[in-house]
Scaffold this motif. Sequence first.
Motif, PDB file in Angstrom:
ATOM      1  N   ALA A 150      -2.914  63.273 -92.198  1.00 24.84           N
ATOM      2  CA  ALA A 150      -1.620  63.759 -92.682  1.00 24.84           C
ATOM      3  C   ALA A 150      -0.596  63.229 -91.898  1.00 24.84           C
ATOM      4  CB  ALA A 150      -1.622  65.390 -92.698  1.00 24.84           C
ATOM      5  N   THR A 151      -0.774  63.247 -90.655  1.00 22.89           N
ATOM      6  CA  THR A 151       0.166  62.379 -89.687  1.00 22.89           C
ATOM      7  C   THR A 151      -0.816  61.630 -88.567  1.00 22.89           C
ATOM      8  OG1 THR A 151       1.570  64.335 -90.089  1.00 22.89           O
ATOM      9  CG2 THR A 151       2.069  62.877 -88.369  1.00 22.89           C
ATOM     10  N   HIS A 152      -0.225  60.583 -88.374  1.00 24.65           N
ATOM     11  CA  HIS A 152      -0.901  59.717 -87.213  1.00 24.65           C
ATOM     12  C   HIS A 152       0.028  59.090 -86.670  1.00 24.65           C
ATOM     13  CE1 HIS A 152      -1.128  56.771 -90.774  1.00 24.65           C
ATOM     14  NE2 HIS A 152      -0.732  55.949 -89.890  1.00 24.65           N
ATOM     15  N   THR A 153       0.043  58.268 -85.571  1.00 23.29           N
ATOM     16  CA  THR A 153       0.744  57.449 -84.721  1.00 23.29           C
ATOM     17  C   THR A 153       0.086  56.118 -84.751  1.00 23.29           C
ATOM     18  OG1 THR A 153       1.356  59.130 -83.486  1.00 23.29           O
ATOM     19  CG2 THR A 153       1.803  57.439 -82.534  1.00 23.29           C
ATOM     20  N   GLY A 154       0.767  55.059 -85.309  1.00 23.53           N
ATOM     21  CA  GLY A 154       0.151  53.690 -85.174  1.00 23.53           C
ATOM     22  C   GLY A 154       0.711  53.237 -83.665  1.00 23.53           C
ATOM     23  N   ILE A 155      -0.313  52.303 -83.414  1.00 20.12           N
ATOM     24  CA  ILE A 155      -0.010  51.545 -82.027  1.00 20.12           C
ATOM     25  C   ILE A 155      -0.814  50.225 -82.220  1.00 20.12           C
ATOM     26  CG2 ILE A 155      -1.958  52.813 -80.872  1.00 20.12           C
ATOM     27  CD1 ILE A 155      -0.317  52.787 -78.367  1.00 20.12           C
ATOM     28  N   TRP A 156      -0.192  49.215 -81.478  1.00 19.08           N
ATOM     29  CA  TRP A 156      -0.647  47.730 -81.341  1.00 19.08           C
ATOM     30  C   TRP A 156      -1.687  47.866 -80.541  1.00 19.08           C
ATOM     31  CZ3 TRP A 156       0.324  45.331 -85.773  1.00 19.08           C
ATOM     32  CH2 TRP A 156       1.501  45.497 -86.420  1.00 19.08           C
ATOM     33  N   VAL A 157      -2.902  46.951 -80.800  1.00 22.52           N
ATOM     34  CA  VAL A 157      -3.885  46.857 -79.423  1.00 22.52           C
ATOM     35  C   VAL A 157      -4.024  45.430 -79.456  1.00 22.52           C
ATOM     36  CG1 VAL A 157      -4.632  49.406 -79.474  1.00 22.52           C
ATOM     37  CG2 VAL A 157      -5.696  47.553 -80.937  1.00 22.52           C
ATOM     38  N   ASP A 158      -4.475  44.960 -78.662  1.00 24.45           N
ATOM     39  CA  ASP A 158      -5.068  43.415 -78.605  1.00 24.45           C
ATOM     40  C   ASP A 158      -6.468  43.454 -79.177  1.00 24.45           C
ATOM     41  OD1 ASP A 158      -2.593  42.263 -77.396  1.00 24.45           O
ATOM     42  OD2 ASP A 158      -3.302  42.880 -75.490  1.00 24.45           O
ATOM     43  N   ASP A 159      -7.370  44.201 -79.015  1.00 25.03           N
ATOM     44  CA  ASP A 159      -8.597  44.246 -79.533  1.00 25.03           C
ATOM     45  C   ASP A 159      -9.091  45.600 -79.798  1.00 25.03           C
ATOM     46  OD1 ASP A 159     -11.730  44.204 -79.256  1.00 25.03           O
ATOM     47  OD2 ASP A 159     -11.196  42.139 -78.487  1.00 25.03           O
ATOM     48  N   VAL A 160      -9.328  45.882 -81.126  1.00 25.96           N
ATOM     49  CA  VAL A 160      -9.466  47.074 -81.760  1.00 25.96           C
ATOM     50  C   VAL A 160     -10.971  47.619 -80.971  1.00 25.96           C
ATOM     51  CG1 VAL A 160     -10.212  48.415 -83.656  1.00 25.96           C
ATOM     52  CG2 VAL A 160      -8.087  46.884 -83.563  1.00 25.96           C
ATOM     53  N   GLY A 161     -12.027  46.589 -81.152  1.00 22.82           N
ATOM     54  CA  GLY A 161     -13.201  47.264 -80.815  1.00 22.82           C
ATOM     55  C   GLY A 161     -13.495  47.303 -79.405  1.00 22.82           C
ATOM     56  N   ASN A 162     -12.735  46.544 -78.401  1.00 21.70           N
ATOM     57  CA  ASN A 162     -12.781  47.031 -77.018  1.00 21.70           C
ATOM     58  C   ASN A 162     -12.173  48.199 -76.877  1.00 21.70           C
ATOM     59  OD1 ASN A 162     -14.234  44.757 -76.326  1.00 21.70           O
ATOM     60  ND2 ASN A 162     -12.304  43.588 -75.643  1.00 21.70           N
ATOM     61  N   GLU A 163     -10.864  48.485 -77.505  1.00 19.88           N
ATOM     62  CA  GLU A 163     -10.315  49.869 -77.262  1.00 19.88           C
ATOM     63  C   GLU A 163     -11.126  51.090 -77.864  1.00 19.88           C
ATOM     64  OE1 GLU A 163      -7.767  50.608 -75.383  1.00 19.88           O
ATOM     65  OE2 GLU A 163      -7.534  48.419 -74.872  1.00 19.88           O
ATOM     66  N   VAL A 164     -11.844  50.921 -78.807  1.00 20.20           N
ATOM     67  CA  VAL A 164     -12.740  51.768 -79.452  1.00 20.20           C
ATOM     68  C   VAL A 164     -13.766  52.334 -78.330  1.00 20.20           C
ATOM     69  CG1 VAL A 164     -14.270  52.706 -81.086  1.00 20.20           C
ATOM     70  CG2 VAL A 164     -12.036  51.756 -81.705  1.00 20.20           C
ATOM     71  N   GLU A 165     -14.421  51.036 -77.890  1.00 20.60           N
ATOM     72  CA  GLU A 165     -15.648  51.466 -76.768  1.00 20.60           C
ATOM     73  C   GLU A 165     -15.096  52.166 -75.587  1.00 20.60           C
ATOM     74  OE1 GLU A 165     -17.136  47.771 -75.991  1.00 20.60           O
ATOM     75  OE2 GLU A 165     -17.926  47.338 -77.989  1.00 20.60           O
ATOM     76  N   ARG A 166     -13.817  51.922 -75.103  1.00 19.41           N
ATOM     77  CA  ARG A 166     -13.189  52.380 -74.172  1.00 19.41           C
ATOM     78  C   ARG A 166     -12.853  53.922 -74.209  1.00 19.41           C
ATOM     79  NH1 ARG A 166      -8.621  53.811 -71.674  1.00 19.41           N
ATOM     80  NH2 ARG A 166      -7.380  53.013 -73.283  1.00 19.41           N
ATOM     81  N   LEU A 167     -12.138  54.188 -75.291  1.00 16.77           N
ATOM     82  CA  LEU A 167     -11.796  55.504 -75.863  1.00 16.77           C
ATOM     83  C   LEU A 167     -12.977  56.347 -76.128  1.00 16.77           C
ATOM     84  CD1 LEU A 167      -8.399  54.811 -78.017  1.00 16.77           C
ATOM     85  CD2 LEU A 167      -8.738  55.681 -75.821  1.00 16.77           C
ATOM     86  N   ALA A 168     -14.182  55.772 -76.486  1.00 19.83           N
ATOM     87  CA  ALA A 168     -15.085  56.595 -76.971  1.00 19.83           C
ATOM     88  C   ALA A 168     -15.869  57.216 -75.401  1.00 19.83           C
ATOM     89  CB  ALA A 168     -16.446  55.884 -77.523  1.00 19.83           C
TER      90      ALA A 168
END
Length: 152
Positions: free
Chosen positions: A86-104
């Motif tokens: 319903a509400t989200h914050t959008g943020i630019w990242v250089d590599d989506v896959g790498n960021e998802v792995e790190r955040l996981a």
Amino acid sequence: MIDPAAIFHTGIAVADMAAAQDFYARSFGVEWAPVHCYRPLPLWIAGEGWREVAIDTVYSRRGPHRLELIQGPKGSFYDPAAMRTATHTGIWVDDVGNEVERLATLGWRVLAAKGSPQERFGNMVYVTDGGPVFELVGRELEPMLTAWFSEA
């Protein structure tokens, strides 16, 4: 590493695009870029797999921080009643896959993405830690979105 200075929009799921555009324009004085309609928008949803949704979306013209309105069908990932994004914050990242792995590794989980896990979630992914939702957007989309913001 995600840079908080790369936050570029607040997204809001709405039930009525025209009414929401009018409300936020009157509330905040924003002007809108043209509405884009995606029919269909393929979306990989955690626990469900691939779904096709039809959405209308629009961004405010002026930045650097913009409002994004998204209208999707009832019962879909973008239904404001579902409260998933319903509400989200959008943020630019250089590599989506790498960021998802790190955040996981820190306890974040994927809600939905433009690609499956095997595709490293594509160029856009929604993640949450159980509280706020962030949309990680690959920088490769920045030229396309910048052009959209200035469309007449």
